[in-house]
Design a protein around this motif. Structure first.
Motif, mmCIF file in Angstrom:
data_model
loop_
_atom_site.group_PDB
_atom_site.id
_atom_site.type_symbol
_atom_site.label_atom_id
_atom_site.label_comp_id
_atom_site.label_asym_id
_atom_site.label_seq_id
_atom_site.Cartn_x
_atom_site.Cartn_y
_atom_site.Cartn_z
ATOM 1 N N HIS A 139 -21.930 -82.935 48.199
ATOM 2 C CA HIS A 139 -23.396 -82.795 48.849
ATOM 3 C C HIS A 139 -23.923 -81.253 47.263
ATOM 4 O O HIS A 139 -24.955 -81.885 47.737
ATOM 5 N N HIS A 140 -23.004 -80.804 47.083
ATOM 6 C CA HIS A 140 -23.591 -79.841 45.807
ATOM 7 C C HIS A 140 -23.759 -80.582 44.598
ATOM 8 O O HIS A 140 -24.575 -79.793 43.570
ATOM 9 N N ASP A 177 -22.847 -79.371 57.146
ATOM 10 C CA ASP A 177 -21.855 -78.048 56.718
ATOM 11 C C ASP A 177 -22.787 -77.586 56.393
ATOM 12 O O ASP A 177 -24.338 -77.264 56.552
ATOM 13 N N VAL A 178 -22.478 -76.182 56.460
ATOM 14 C CA VAL A 178 -22.798 -74.527 56.322
ATOM 15 C C VAL A 178 -23.616 -74.080 55.296
ATOM 16 O O VAL A 178 -24.434 -73.726 55.363
ATOM 17 N N HIS A 179 -23.269 -75.226 54.255
ATOM 18 C CA HIS A 179 -23.883 -75.085 52.752
ATOM 19 C C HIS A 179 -25.564 -76.187 52.992
ATOM 20 O O HIS A 179 -25.829 -76.321 53.208
ATOM 21 N N ASP A 265 -16.992 -76.301 57.443
ATOM 22 C CA ASP A 265 -17.206 -74.762 57.779
ATOM 23 C C ASP A 265 -18.519 -74.338 58.082
ATOM 24 O O ASP A 265 -18.120 -72.620 57.897
ATOM 25 N N GLY A 307 -17.360 -79.850 53.289
ATOM 26 C CA GLY A 307 -16.269 -78.685 53.182
ATOM 27 C C GLY A 307 -15.744 -77.402 54.208
ATOM 28 O O GLY A 307 -15.710 -78.943 55.340
ATOM 29 N N TYR A 309 -12.926 -74.605 55.725
ATOM 30 C CA TYR A 309 -11.991 -73.628 54.560
ATOM 31 C C TYR A 309 -11.167 -73.405 55.564
ATOM 32 O O TYR A 309 -9.803 -72.635 54.741
#
Ligand code: ZN
Length: 367
Positions: A139-140, A177-179, A265, A307, A309
């Protein structure tokens, strides 16, 4: 004791996903070590599903790789050429914080292909819903470079292929996702027919994106929703954001398919995020999206792994999500459930203010 599955849930994985190397150099001052994004945590998700017996309730789906032509729907030819060249040699950095080793371009094609396989299998009715445990994540990744461990934009490419080949038109992508899901956002920034919703920790990564006020461009204005939450958000804040922003926005959009960018994450033990979700809370969110998909689009729900981790906690988040998708509880206890009793799990005033602001900016009815 595993309960027989209520639904046919597809599960995509491939051993080559664990061969993708991400070790990075940190300069001359500290000994090199494994990158946060590593094979171990993802392998443990699959292993836990096997060990608990849940895998026997899932439908195994073998991923088929995407082609260069599939990737050209979003990525530039120059970027794909660079990836192919580096991958044929020693590997390298695909852009920003995206180290990879020999052969990773082919693995990335199979990773994006795994997301495609999950979406295709849901759309053709082979399964009711699906989880793609793919690696590298996606996704990034942006049009012309890789970012944040992501080489190819797995979900964006798979959605574009589904729209081109399977006749599906309206797709909602929910990113927990946290990002921030910046690559997916870029892919559909001007597209009114793909709704992108990203719930993420405010100002985490990428540092210059994910703002509440970025609502898309051109004809796509209003089809991109960012919901930044303050660091420290737990179950209460996430449930509020889902009830008041994510679900009403998806309902308003009327999708034919819901795709989830599934990062673990936002878990309380993750080293890169500062959120507080428990595995049980992830299961609740998954169940809410399953119910929403049943209400809006015949249950068509596909998740693609991003993610996460904590190599020990993420597998239990994955287990609870797979249980929710399949309707097949294992009864296996989560040894980290103590995080659900951490202080601050309930919605706080400043978190509620952030959700209020998202409701207002995105034009959703106050409740
Ligand atoms: Zn992430």
């Amino acid at each position: 004791m595993v309960t027989p599955a209520l639904r046919r849930t597809g599960f995509v994985c491939d051993d080559s996903y664990f061969a993708h190397r991400t070790d990075e150099g940190l300069g001359p001052w500290v000994a090199p070590g494994p990158a946060f994004e590593s094979a171990a945590g993802k392998r443990r998700i699959r292993d836990l599903a096997v060990a608990t017996g849940l895998m026997t309730q899932l439908v195994p789906l073998a991923p088929s790789p995407l082609t260069r032509e599939d990737c050209l729907r979003f990525h530039t030819a120059e970027y794909l050429d660079l990836l192919a060249e580096m991958s044929g040699g020693e590997g390298g950095n695909a852009g920003e914080e995206t180290w990879f080793g020999p052969g990773s371009f082919e693995i990335a094609l199979l990773s994006a292909g795994g997301t495609w396989t999950a979406i295709r299998s849901v759309l053709t009715g082979e399964v009711d819903n699906a989880y793609a445990l793919v690696r590298p994540p996606g996704h990034h990744a942006e049009r012309h470079w890789g970012r944040g461990y992501c080489l190819l934009a797995n979900i964006a490419l798979a959605v574009m292929k589904a729209r081109a080949e399977l006749g599906v038109e309206r797709v909602a992508v929910v990113d927990w996702d946290v990002h921030h899901g910046n690559g997916t956002e870029q892919a559909f920034h001007e597209d009114p027919d793909v709704l992108t919703v990203s719930v993420h920790q405010d100002m985490l990564y990428p540092r210059d994106s994910g703002f509440l006020t970025d609502r898309g461009a051109g004809r796509g204005v209003g089809a991109n929703l960012n919901v930044p939450l303050p660091a420290g958000s737990g179950r209460g804040a996430y449930l509020s954001a889902f009830e008041r922003v994510v679900e009403p926005a998806v309902r308003r959009f009327r999708p034919e398919l819901i795709v989830v960018a599934s990062g673990f994450d936002a878990g309380a033990l993750d080293p890169l995020g500062r959120m507080m979700l428990s595995a049980g809370a992830y299961g609740e969110l998954a169940d809410r999206l399953r119910v929403l998909a049943e209400e809006l689009c015949g249950g068509r729900l596909a998740m693609s792994h991003e993610g996460g981790y904590s190599e020990l906690h993420a597998p239990f988040c994955g287990l609870r999500v797979l249980e929710a998708l399949s309707g097949s509880p294992t009864g296996v206890e989560d040894p980290f459930d103590y995080v659900s009793r951490y202080g601050g799990q309930a919605l706080t005033a400043h978190q509620e203010a952030a959700v209020d602001e998202a409701v207002r900016v995105h034009g959703l009815a106050a409740s």
